[in-house]
Scaffold this motif. Structure first.
Motif, mmCIF file in Angstrom:
data_model
loop_
_atom_site.group_PDB
_atom_site.id
_atom_site.type_symbol
_atom_site.label_atom_id
_atom_site.label_comp_id
_atom_site.label_asym_id
_atom_site.label_seq_id
_atom_site.Cartn_x
_atom_site.Cartn_y
_atom_site.Cartn_z
ATOM 1 N N GLY A 99 29.065 -38.707 -140.804
ATOM 2 C CA GLY A 99 28.089 -38.703 -141.886
ATOM 3 C C GLY A 99 28.709 -38.729 -143.263
ATOM 4 N N GLN A 100 30.029 -38.924 -143.345
ATOM 5 C CA GLN A 100 30.740 -38.942 -144.627
ATOM 6 C C GLN A 100 31.057 -40.371 -145.050
ATOM 7 N N VAL A 101 31.242 -40.559 -146.358
ATOM 8 C CA VAL A 101 31.565 -41.888 -146.868
ATOM 9 C C VAL A 101 32.970 -42.308 -146.450
ATOM 10 N N ASN A 102 33.903 -41.320 -146.366
ATOM 11 C CA ASN A 102 35.277 -41.583 -145.948
ATOM 12 C C ASN A 102 35.457 -41.069 -144.523
ATOM 13 N N ALA A 103 35.858 -41.965 -143.606
ATOM 14 C CA ALA A 103 35.942 -41.605 -142.190
ATOM 15 C C ALA A 103 37.230 -40.881 -141.822
ATOM 16 N N THR A 104 38.161 -40.689 -142.775
ATOM 17 C CA THR A 104 39.478 -40.130 -142.438
ATOM 18 C C THR A 104 39.370 -38.743 -141.833
ATOM 19 N N ALA A 105 38.610 -37.849 -142.467
ATOM 20 C CA ALA A 105 38.474 -36.476 -141.965
ATOM 21 C C ALA A 105 37.855 -36.473 -140.573
ATOM 22 N N SER A 106 36.816 -37.294 -140.381
ATOM 23 C CA SER A 106 36.167 -37.367 -139.077
ATOM 24 C C SER A 106 37.117 -37.922 -138.026
ATOM 25 N N ASN A 107 37.863 -38.978 -138.369
ATOM 26 C CA ASN A 107 38.805 -39.568 -137.412
ATOM 27 C C ASN A 107 39.874 -38.571 -136.994
ATOM 28 N N ASN A 108 40.432 -37.833 -137.959
ATOM 29 C CA ASN A 108 41.458 -36.833 -137.638
ATOM 30 C C ASN A 108 40.881 -35.691 -136.816
ATOM 31 N N SER A 109 39.675 -35.284 -137.172
ATOM 32 C CA SER A 109 39.014 -34.217 -136.417
ATOM 33 C C SER A 109 38.749 -34.653 -134.981
ATOM 34 N N LEU A 110 38.268 -35.889 -134.813
ATOM 35 C CA LEU A 110 37.978 -36.395 -133.471
ATOM 36 C C LEU A 110 39.255 -36.624 -132.662
ATOM 37 N N THR A 111 40.354 -36.968 -133.343
ATOM 38 C CA THR A 111 41.630 -37.100 -132.639
ATOM 39 C C THR A 111 42.058 -35.750 -132.069
ATOM 40 N N ALA A 112 41.955 -34.692 -132.896
ATOM 41 C CA ALA A 112 42.270 -33.338 -132.413
ATOM 42 C C ALA A 112 41.336 -32.951 -131.274
ATOM 43 N N LEU A 113 40.058 -33.278 -131.434
ATOM 44 C CA LEU A 113 39.058 -32.941 -130.415
ATOM 45 C C LEU A 113 39.426 -33.562 -129.074
ATOM 46 N N TYR A 114 39.662 -34.869 -129.063
ATOM 47 C CA TYR A 114 39.876 -35.551 -127.791
ATOM 48 C C TYR A 114 41.269 -35.311 -127.217
ATOM 49 N N THR A 115 42.224 -34.910 -128.069
ATOM 50 C CA THR A 115 43.533 -34.519 -127.547
ATOM 51 C C THR A 115 43.412 -33.262 -126.700
ATOM 52 N N PHE A 116 42.726 -32.260 -127.246
ATOM 53 C CA PHE A 116 42.516 -31.019 -126.487
ATOM 54 C C PHE A 116 41.542 -31.243 -125.339
ATOM 55 N N PHE A 117 40.564 -32.126 -125.557
ATOM 56 C CA PHE A 117 39.612 -32.460 -124.497
ATOM 57 C C PHE A 117 40.341 -33.070 -123.300
ATOM 58 N N ALA A 118 41.336 -33.913 -123.577
ATOM 59 C CA ALA A 118 42.101 -34.542 -122.494
ATOM 60 C C ALA A 118 42.782 -33.489 -121.624
ATOM 61 N N ILE A 119 43.314 -32.456 -122.275
ATOM 62 C CA ILE A 119 44.012 -31.387 -121.541
ATOM 63 C C ILE A 119 43.019 -30.523 -120.784
ATOM 64 N N PHE A 120 42.004 -30.046 -121.499
ATOM 65 C CA PHE A 120 41.061 -29.112 -120.879
ATOM 66 C C PHE A 120 40.002 -29.817 -120.043
ATOM 67 N N GLY A 121 39.869 -31.145 -120.206
ATOM 68 C CA GLY A 121 39.033 -31.869 -119.269
ATOM 69 C C GLY A 121 39.641 -31.840 -117.879
ATOM 70 N N ILE A 122 40.958 -32.069 -117.818
ATOM 71 C CA ILE A 122 41.662 -32.031 -116.530
ATOM 72 C C ILE A 122 41.698 -30.610 -115.966
ATOM 73 N N LEU A 123 41.946 -29.627 -116.848
ATOM 74 C CA LEU A 123 41.990 -28.236 -116.397
ATOM 75 C C LEU A 123 40.602 -27.649 -116.167
ATOM 76 N N GLY A 124 39.592 -28.283 -116.769
ATOM 77 C CA GLY A 124 38.248 -27.702 -116.758
ATOM 78 C C GLY A 124 37.670 -27.502 -115.375
ATOM 79 N N GLY A 125 37.945 -28.443 -114.461
ATOM 80 C CA GLY A 125 37.422 -28.289 -113.106
ATOM 81 C C GLY A 125 37.953 -27.037 -112.441
ATOM 82 N N GLY A 126 39.247 -26.773 -112.616
ATOM 83 C CA GLY A 126 39.833 -25.556 -112.053
ATOM 84 C C GLY A 126 39.280 -24.307 -112.712
ATOM 85 N N ILE A 127 39.111 -24.353 -114.029
ATOM 86 C CA ILE A 127 38.549 -23.194 -114.747
ATOM 87 C C ILE A 127 37.125 -22.916 -114.277
#
Length: 465
Positions: A56-84
């Motif tokens: 929702g921002q005019v500059n996508a940089t903050a959103s892109n960096n935030s989503l990169t952090a999100l999906y990096t951790f999501f990749a790890i905890f997505g795989i671990l999530g089933g066990g958890i």
């Protein structure tokens, strides 16, 4: 004695009738609706926010960096999530996961005033952990709770409710920013506050989900024979996924299934339309997902008697439709005038084509992901096995998304991003056909039997309850 016997018989018949109702609280139908409502409030609203492009921002940089952090951790905890999930059960797993969505929306409310992206990036990483937990739990519920021959139908029910969140979420910025005119670029505070309210409701609602052992199908069967798991078992079983041929053959489909969001949101919706039109478009993008999930659910449950044949036909339908949509996307990108921003009121004559393309993107997303979920659900029947399978799928999916958001941050041309999306999805179709041919059986049994485990101690039982 005769009258007493008749009364007892009547009570038994009444109880039997009651247990056969799909509207029982412990029925798969009700539980699927509940998990759909949870996802309506949390990832549904997140999707609406992301779908606007740039958060929702005019500059996508903050959103892109935030989503990169999100999906990096999501990749790890997505795989671990089933066990958890197998260790903690649905209540703790879902509540912990849902709680992180509120923080993420709040970080953009903060960004609206201070323009500091650090909080948004940290919140994105935390949400990645929470999303991994939420989607692993959701996947286990969606693929193991429904009756074996109705998994496509139940997936479509879930997907429709979940994406109704995106529809309502699209209306929020559309209505709140409607009078800002066609030149506004950043959403107002009320948009983020509205998202936060829904997400908080979803966290509370997640406590209503029952564990698999308490869910009873209409035929009297329970959803799993496994009671509880432990850390060592889950660690070993998760490692095995990385040399399980069924999981490896699914990697291109998993990688591509969120990879295309970056192009669709940032280079179609964000760059081609005004702010209020982006919200308007999202209403139809997520509405198209509801139509797509119902359509493919019908094909994969009712088109043929043979389950394997239904899977093959479903994949072919998605492949043909998806390829047609990507051809339209290439034509739109080549013809794109980079300086023209369309508004649904001011540019109606030029608006129809790009709008129809964006609508079709939503249709394809739902059909593609519902198809993959159906295939995963056809590989086994037990929630413990399926939670790991879905966790692996979501982990690879999120790794692809993390890469996609950073590719966009490094100014890779939209046309090149589009070509990568076309190649990834095209490669995945024949591999999914091979998976169905080799691993999906026509009967109600599964190729892989549930893992047998030693009964847990009473302390373990107390912990998991």
């Amino acid at each position: 004695m005769g009258s007493i016997g008749n009364v007892e018989s009547g009570n038994q018949n009444s109880e039997k009738a009651k247990s056969s109702s799909i509207f029982r609280y412990n029925s798969p139908f009700v539980q699927v609706i509940l998990i759909g409502l949870v996802c309506f409030c949390c990832p549904g609203m997140f999707n609406a926010l992301s779908g606007m492009g740039g958060g929702g921002q005019v500059n996508a940089t903050a959103s892109n960096n935030s989503l990169t952090a999100l999906y990096t951790f999501f990749a790890i905890f997505g795989i671990l999530g089933g066990g958890i999930y197998n260790i903690l059960g649905p209540h703790l797993t879902l509540f912990a996961g849902c709680s992180t969505y509120v923080l993420y929306s709040g970080s953009f409310l903060y960004y609206n005033h201070h323009q500091h992206q650090t909080f948004a990036i940290i919140a994105g990483g935390i949400l990645g952990i929470g999303a991994g937990l939420l989607w692993a739990a959701q996947g286990a519920i969606m693929t193991s709770y429904p009756p074996v021959n109705r998994k496509g139908t139940y997936i479509s029910i879930f997907w429709s409710i979940f994406n109704l969140g995106g529809v309502i979420g699209g209306l929020i910025p559309f209505i709140l920013n409607y009078h800002s005119g066609s030149g506004a670029a950043t959403v107002n505070d009320g948009t983020y506050i509205g998202f936060m309210a829904f997400m908080a409701l979803g966290a509370v609602l997640s406590l209503s989900i029952l564990p698999a052992s308490k869910v009873v199908r209409n035929d009297g069967t329970r959803c799993t024979n496994i009671l509880y798991s432990n850390v060592v078992t889950e660690f070993i079983e998760i490692l095995k996924l990385f040399y399980n041929w069924k999981m490896l053959i699914m990697v291109p489909a998993a990688w591509s299934s969120n990879f295309f969001y970056t192009y669709q949101f940032n280079h179609v919706n964000k760059t081609q339309f005004t702010l209020r039109t982006r919200g308007f478009n999202n209403v139809f993008y997520w509405g198209a997902q509801m139509l797509g999930s119902v359509g493919i659910g019908y094909v994969m449950d009712f088109s043929f008697k043979s389950r394997r044949k239904r899977g093959l036909v479903g994949i072919c339908v998605v492949a043909v439709l998806g390829s047609s949509i990507w051809v339209g996307a290439i034509a739109n990108q080549i013809q794109r005038n980079g300086h023209e921003t369309l508004d649904f009121k001011d540019s109606s004559s030029h608006y129809a084509g790009p709008f129809l393309l964006y609508f079709s993107f939503g249709l394809l997303d739902a059909m593609f992901q519902s198809m993959v979920y159906w295939v995963i659900g056809a590989l086994a029947n037990d929630s413990e096995i399926l939670s790991r399978y879905v966790g692996f799928y979501k982990g690879i999916q999120s790794a692809g998304a993390a890469v996609a958001w950073q590719i966009d941050n490094h100014s890779v041309s939209p046309l090149n991003q589009l070509i990568v999306n076309v190649v990834l999805t095209t490669v995945s179709y024949p591999l999914m056909l091979v998976l169905v041919l080799r691993a999906v059986k026509d009967n109600n049994g599964s190729e892989e039997e549930p893992v047998k485990q030693v009964a847990p101690s009473s302390a373990d039982n107390d912990f998991n309850q």
